[in-house]
Design a protein around this motif. Structure first.
Motif, short mmCIF file in Angstrom:
data_model
loop_
_atom_site.label_atom_id
_atom_site.label_comp_id
_atom_site.label_asym_id
_atom_site.label_seq_id
_atom_site.Cartn_x
_atom_site.Cartn_y
_atom_site.Cartn_z
N ARG B 11 0.82 -1.21 0.00
CA ARG B 11 0.00 0.00 0.00
C ARG B 11 0.85 1.25 0.00
N GLY B 13 2.93 4.26 -0.63
CA GLY B 13 3.35 5.04 -1.79
C GLY B 13 2.69 4.60 -3.07
N ALA B 14 1.74 3.69 -2.99
CA ALA B 14 1.05 3.30 -4.21
C ALA B 14 0.39 4.54 -4.78
N PRO B 15 0.40 4.65 -6.09
CA PRO B 15 -0.06 5.88 -6.71
C PRO B 15 -1.55 6.11 -6.46
N LEU B 16 -1.89 7.36 -6.20
CA LEU B 16 -3.29 7.68 -5.99
C LEU B 16 -4.10 7.40 -7.23
N SER B 17 -3.46 7.51 -8.41
CA SER B 17 -4.20 7.26 -9.64
C SER B 17 -4.73 5.83 -9.64
N VAL B 19 -5.89 4.27 -7.02
CA VAL B 19 -7.14 4.30 -6.26
C VAL B 19 -8.26 4.82 -7.13
N ILE B 20 -7.96 5.90 -7.86
CA ILE B 20 -8.99 6.49 -8.72
C ILE B 20 -9.47 5.46 -9.73
N GLU B 23 -11.62 2.93 -8.14
CA GLU B 23 -12.91 3.48 -7.73
C GLU B 23 -13.82 3.66 -8.93
N ILE B 24 -13.21 4.05 -10.07
CA ILE B 24 -14.00 4.19 -11.29
C ILE B 24 -14.54 2.82 -11.69
N LEU B 62 -10.26 16.91 -14.35
CA LEU B 62 -10.07 17.12 -12.92
C LEU B 62 -8.59 17.04 -12.55
N ALA B 63 -7.90 16.06 -13.14
CA ALA B 63 -6.51 15.83 -12.76
C ALA B 63 -5.61 16.98 -13.17
N ARG B 304 -7.27 -6.54 -7.06
CA ARG B 304 -7.51 -5.69 -5.91
C ARG B 304 -8.78 -4.87 -6.12
#
Lengths: 277, 309
Positions: B11, B13-17, B19-20, B23-24, B62-63, B304
């Protein structure tokens, strides 16, 4: 095994088995170091002998110079870490609470995280000078971004059941933050803090080595500049820096295993160890 | 035994992208399991595809929205700045073009990036290989673990003066320092990832009579790969820092040298262009890494995203 079981003997031999090999390895490395330097494979201008380094370490340990330097390094480390953590907790929880805010800021946060903190060092030195504040600023800036990401990650990964339960029970505001959000994000934050504590120590040494702020890093460089007569002292300081790393990381590893003993990777590791016994 | 305190977890430092994206995926519903937000689903209806495309566009807008706003704010705030420390952004960009795009400064990139490439790749390889070896040889692992741990937590910049003493001020000590920084996070994460592999998988490998090499290659390494990737990512960040500081101290070339030299000459606009360049390098390398990682570990991120449902 069937037979009389003597737990005391067993404990002793177990401890021997566990403690002896690492000790032997360390002794072996120190011996090789001594042999290589005494036989001049490495000249004195490159590498001091092990015994002279240990003597220098012994002298340094009783001198106030070392402890002042260690104190200066630790002060920057702890203050920088606290500032970054508090900011990351506040900003991270706010950003994570809104999907729009989180998505809009994610790319920016990642960009800031990938900027090597040392890049801003020259401008920070210009503005703040070779001071404690410079060191603290560099550390805070450097560890804020990875911590922020961990906080966001932790808050976003909350179990939907927990979230819904809290909603139904009407837990809101500060209470929700303390009782629901923080505990569920805690493992992520604990991991983030451990990584940040290493990063903060690295940046503290950089601020001292390159930026000239007081601390163990500056002492290492001063010793190097003092020529080969000072090399033993330089290595003594490097060893001290290593032990600082051990103490600080050990502290946070302890906290982390406490907070995340239930996590899958830890359980697998534990069960593998048990079956390996 | 817990011989080496665990390192970066998957988990970290995994890129926030990431997660995005997951989530999408969740928002897109079951048919889109593991799909990325590019909307190239062969089975999707045109209407659905259109909606996915719109969502993807929204994500991109948004990004990049906030970075653009920040740049505009910086531009406006600094436009009339007379502070020597914070020159107008327009001046910085102008100089950036002259120095780094058409000018002489881009020559500084060659030593920096080549040292980084050699040191980082070399250090990572050493880290992974030693990680596998130590995992296979538990006795050695236990015996060396205090030493390995010491070298891992030792703040690598502290070694710079020592390396100057050993190697002189040449390229060798820069490469050695970068490699040193890359070895330990990779090694410890490789080890940790391997120790985290499910025991059932070993039993299956045994039941299938896989040879030890085969077991490592097709069971253990893939199982540990998310964690190895986390180690490689941590190593990359340390390596970049070490690249810069090895150029800032007792060096005659490279981007770190350029930045510090500009600062010493009070050429502050030039210094800012160097900082900008370094920021770009860090960001590009990070995104490159994440891109490769997502390609190689597509199965992991896919599963995941499913789990997160």
């Amino acid at each position: 095994m069937i037979g009389p079981y003597n737990s005391e003997v067993d404990d002793v031999s177990f401890a021997l088995k566990r403690v002896l090999p690492p000790v032997l390895v360390i002794v072996f490395i120190l011996a090789i170091w001594q042999v290589l330097t005494v036989t001049k494979v490495f000249s004195e201008t490159q590498f001091p002998t092990m015994t002279s380094t240990m003597a220098a370490l012994g002298n340094a340990l009783v001198s106030p110079i070392l402890w002042q330097a260690v104190g200066a390094t630790l002060e920057g480390w702890i203050v920088g870490l606290i500032i970054a953590s508090v900011l990351a907790l506040i900003v991270g929880s706010l950003l994570a609470s809104s999907t729009l805010a989180f998505r809009a800021s994610a790319a920016t946060i990642e960009v800031f995280k990938s900027i090597p903190a040392v890049a801003i060092l020259p401008i920070v030195i210009l503005v703040l000078g070779s001071t404690m504040n410079m060191k603290i600023f560099l550390i805070s800036f450097g560890v804020f971004w990875p911590l922020l990401i961990q906080v966001i990650y932790g808050v976003r990964s909350m179990d939907p059941t927990v979230r819904d339960t809290a909603k139904i029970l009407g837990v809101r505001g500060v209470r929700r933050f303390l009782v629901v959000t923080m505990p569920s994000a805690a493992p992520y934050i604990a991991t983030g803090l451990r990584i940040a504590s290493i990063g903060a120590l690295i940046l503290a040494v950089v601020a001292e080595l390159v930026g000239g702020a007081a601390g163990i890093g500056r002492n290492i460089l001063i010793a190097e500049n003092g020529g080969s007569a000072q090399y033993a002292l330089m290595y003594a300081y490097i060893i001290v820096a290593g032990f600082l790393g051990i103490i600080l990381t050990g502290l946070f590893t302890l906290i982390e295993t406490r907070v995340m003993h239930w996590h899958e990777s830890q359980r697998n590791a534990r069960s593998n160890e048990e079956s390996a016994k | 035994m817990r011989d080496l305190a665990s390192v970066e977890t998957q988990r970290t430092g995994a890129p926030l992208s990431g997660v995005i994206a997951s989530e999408i995926d969740i928002a897109e519903g079951a048919e889109y399991a593991g799909a990325t937000s590019t909307g190239s689903q062969p089975g999707g209806s045109p209407k659905r595809r259109k909606r996915t495309a719109r969502k993807a566009l929204m994500t991109v807008v948004l990004a990049i929205g906030l970075p653009i706003i920040l740049l505009v704010v910086w531009w406006i705030l600094s436009a009339n700045s007379h502070s020597p420390y914070f020159p107008p952004l327009s001046k910085i960009l102008d100089q950036f073009w002259k120095l780094w795009i058409i000018g002489p400064a881009k020559a500084q990139l060659v030593p920096s990036l080549s040292h980084l490439a050699i040191g980082y790749v070399g250090g990572s390889l050493i880290g992974i290989i030693s990680g596998v070896l130590l995992w296979r040889l538990p006795a050695v692992r236990r015996a060396t673990s205090p030493v390995v741990y010491f070298l891992y937590v030792l703040p690598a910049p502290a070694l710079l003066p020592a390396l100057i003493a050993i190697f002189g001020i040449g390229e060798m000590r820069q490469i050695a320092l970068i490699a040193f920084g890359a070895i330990w996070p990779t090694l410890l994460n490789t080890l940790d990832g391997m120790r985290g592999v499910d025991q059932v998988k070993f039993d299956s490998a045994k039941a299938m009579r896989l040879s030890p090499v085969r077991t490592v290659w097709s069971v253990v390494l893939p199982g540990a790969s998310p964690q190895i990737a986390a180690g490689l990512r941590a190593g990359l960040q340390v390596s970049i820092i070490l690249m810069v500081i090895s150029e800032m101290v007792a060096s005659t070339g490279g981007i770190g040298y350029f930045i510090l030299q500009s600062q010493a000459n009070l050429a502050l606009v030039a210094m800012w262009t160097g900082i900008l360049m370094l920021a770009i390098i860090g960001t590009v390398l990070n995104y490159l890494f994440v891109g490769v990682e997502h390609r190689v570990l597509a199965w992991f991120y896919g599963s995941r995203a499913l789990e997160g449902r």
